[in-house]
Design a protein around this motif. Structure first.
Motif, PDB file in Angstrom:
ATOM      1  N   CYS A  24       0.846  -1.199   0.000  1.00 19.91           N
ATOM      2  CA  CYS A  24       0.000   0.000   0.000  1.00 19.91           C
ATOM      3  C   CYS A  24       0.875   1.241   0.000  1.00 19.91           C
ATOM      4  O   CYS A  24       1.856   1.327   0.752  1.00 19.91           O
ATOM      5  N   CYS A  26       0.829   5.362   0.607  1.00 19.35           N
ATOM      6  CA  CYS A  26       0.031   6.380   1.287  1.00 19.35           C
ATOM      7  C   CYS A  26       0.755   7.719   1.209  1.00 19.35           C
ATOM      8  O   CYS A  26       1.954   7.800   1.494  1.00 19.35           O
ATOM      9  N   GLU A  27       0.056   8.754   0.801  1.00 20.60           N
ATOM     10  CA  GLU A  27       0.625  10.096   0.724  1.00 20.60           C
ATOM     11  C   GLU A  27       0.170  10.902   1.935  1.00 20.60           C
ATOM     12  O   GLU A  27      -1.021  10.955   2.259  1.00 20.60           O
ATOM     13  N   THR A  28       1.127  11.556   2.584  1.00 18.52           N
ATOM     14  CA  THR A  28       0.826  12.339   3.776  1.00 18.52           C
ATOM     15  C   THR A  28       1.837  13.476   3.883  1.00 18.52           C
ATOM     16  O   THR A  28       2.665  13.675   2.987  1.00 18.52           O
ATOM     17  N   ARG A  37       5.543  10.252   0.402  1.00 21.52           N
ATOM     18  CA  ARG A  37       4.795   9.027   0.149  1.00 21.52           C
ATOM     19  C   ARG A  37       5.444   7.891   0.933  1.00 21.52           C
ATOM     20  O   ARG A  37       6.668   7.729   0.931  1.00 21.52           O
ATOM     21  N   THR A  67      -7.713   0.720   4.088  1.00 17.23           N
ATOM     22  CA  THR A  67      -8.361   1.847   4.761  1.00 17.23           C
ATOM     23  C   THR A  67      -7.740   2.102   6.130  1.00 17.23           C
ATOM     24  O   THR A  67      -7.466   3.255   6.502  1.00 17.23           O
ATOM     25  N   HIS A  70      -4.162   3.699   5.727  1.00 18.33           N
ATOM     26  CA  HIS A  70      -4.189   5.129   5.434  1.00 18.33           C
ATOM     27  C   HIS A  70      -4.582   5.926   6.674  1.00 18.33           C
ATOM     28  O   HIS A  70      -4.014   6.998   6.934  1.00 18.33           O
ATOM     29  N   ASP A  71      -5.519   5.428   7.424  1.00 21.16           N
ATOM     30  CA  ASP A  71      -5.960   6.145   8.610  1.00 21.16           C
ATOM     31  C   ASP A  71      -4.848   6.242   9.655  1.00 21.16           C
ATOM     32  O   ASP A  71      -4.615   7.312  10.249  1.00 21.16           O
ATOM     33  N   ARG A  74      -1.849   8.571   8.293  1.00 25.11           N
ATOM     34  CA  ARG A  74      -2.190   9.994   8.226  1.00 25.11           C
ATOM     35  C   ARG A  74      -2.500  10.588   9.594  1.00 25.11           C
ATOM     36  O   ARG A  74      -2.597  11.814   9.729  1.00 25.11           O
TER      37      ARG A  74
END
Length: 277
Positions: A24, A26-28, A37, A67, A70-71, A74
């Motif tokens: 996965c 994830c961009e933050t 990323r 999901t 990402h949670d 972030r």
């Protein structure tokens, strides 16, 4: 071994017990407002004691895992600076593993490993970080470089001073040898040890030095110490010098010398004090 009571029972599906991996991205952003990323790899498996929950609870376990990833990412990374994110990579992976286990156990899944495999800041940020580190290294190297230049300059100055000293010693010995030779010539010319005219002595000295200068002024391609690069003398390809040479030049030099020194030189000089001229 399991049996089906056909046609009252049918097979609803199959559950694989192999360990699966979910990758996965994830961009933050970090606390110091750097966009980055994060690449995360999750290795999970169906819990053999909760097969009913794992089959009927979720229609897509991978989407549920993504999901939650990402949670967690972030909500965790924006509290850390960019440097802390790189240094605390293991603690971030541990927190991700613990949170995913707590969330997915109730659905019949076990999280074996949660790995943060890559952290990619923006390209401009990466270039800036490299430039900052390079500038820091250059600043640390400047004192050593300046010290090396100082030592080189000091050694070069000492070499020039020693060369000038030895050159002066050589010139002095050369002049002494010339004067000694003139004394020997005058002594052999005067068997009775009489006096020699000062004019003759000065003209002989000027004649010798004049031809010596003509011999030196020939355009030798040398460096500061009279030696060409490489340690050997090398004549310049354009070393021609046109000099108006006449026999009366020595007489003119003698007259000029007399005008400069005036009456400081006596009319005669003996062989014994010839070296004092």
């Amino acid at each position: 071994m399991h049996f089906l009571k056909w046609p009252m029972e049918r097979e609803a599906g199959r559950i694989g017990m192999r360990i699966k991996q979910l990758d996965c991205d994830c961009e933050t952003k970090s606390k110091d407002h750097v966009i980055l990323r994060i690449h995360v790899s999750i290795q999970y498996q169906t819990n053999s004691t909760n097969l009913f929950e794992s089959f009927y609870s979720l229609s897509s376990p991978s989407r549920m895992l993504a999901t939650h990833i990402h949670d967690i990412i972030r909500s965790t990374l924006p509290c850390k600076d960019l440097d802390d994110i790189f240094s605390d990579q293991d603690s971030i992976a541990f927190e991700l593993h613990r949170s995913l286990n707590d969330s997915m156990n109730e659905y019949g899944f076990l999280i074996h490993h949660a790995l943060v495999t890559q952290i990619r800041p923006n390209e401009h940020v990466k270039l800036s970080m490299n430039e900052m580190e390079a500038s820091k290294r250059r600043k640390q190297a400047m004192p050593q470089k300046a010290e090396a230049i100082k030592i080189q300059a000091v050694l070069a100055a000492e070499a020039r001073a020693e060369s000038s000293y030895l050159n002066g010693v050589g010139v002095a010995r050369e002049r002494g040898a010339i004067a000694t030779g003139m004394k020997d010539i005058a002594a052999s010319a005067l068997d009775d040890g009489g006096a020699v005219s000062t004019k003759c002595v000065m003209e002989l000295l000027l004649l010798t030095q004049y031809f010596h200068v003509l011999n030196d002024v020939k355009g030798v391609g040398t460096g500061n110490n009279g030696v060409a690069d490489g340690g050997a003398e090398k004549q310049s390809p354009s070393s021609s010098l046109f000099v108006c040479h006449m026999p009366e030049t020595v007489t003119q030099l003698t007259a000029t010398t007399r005008e400069c020194f005036g009456s400081a030189v006596s009319d005669t000089v003996t062989v014994d004090n010839l070296l004092e001229l």
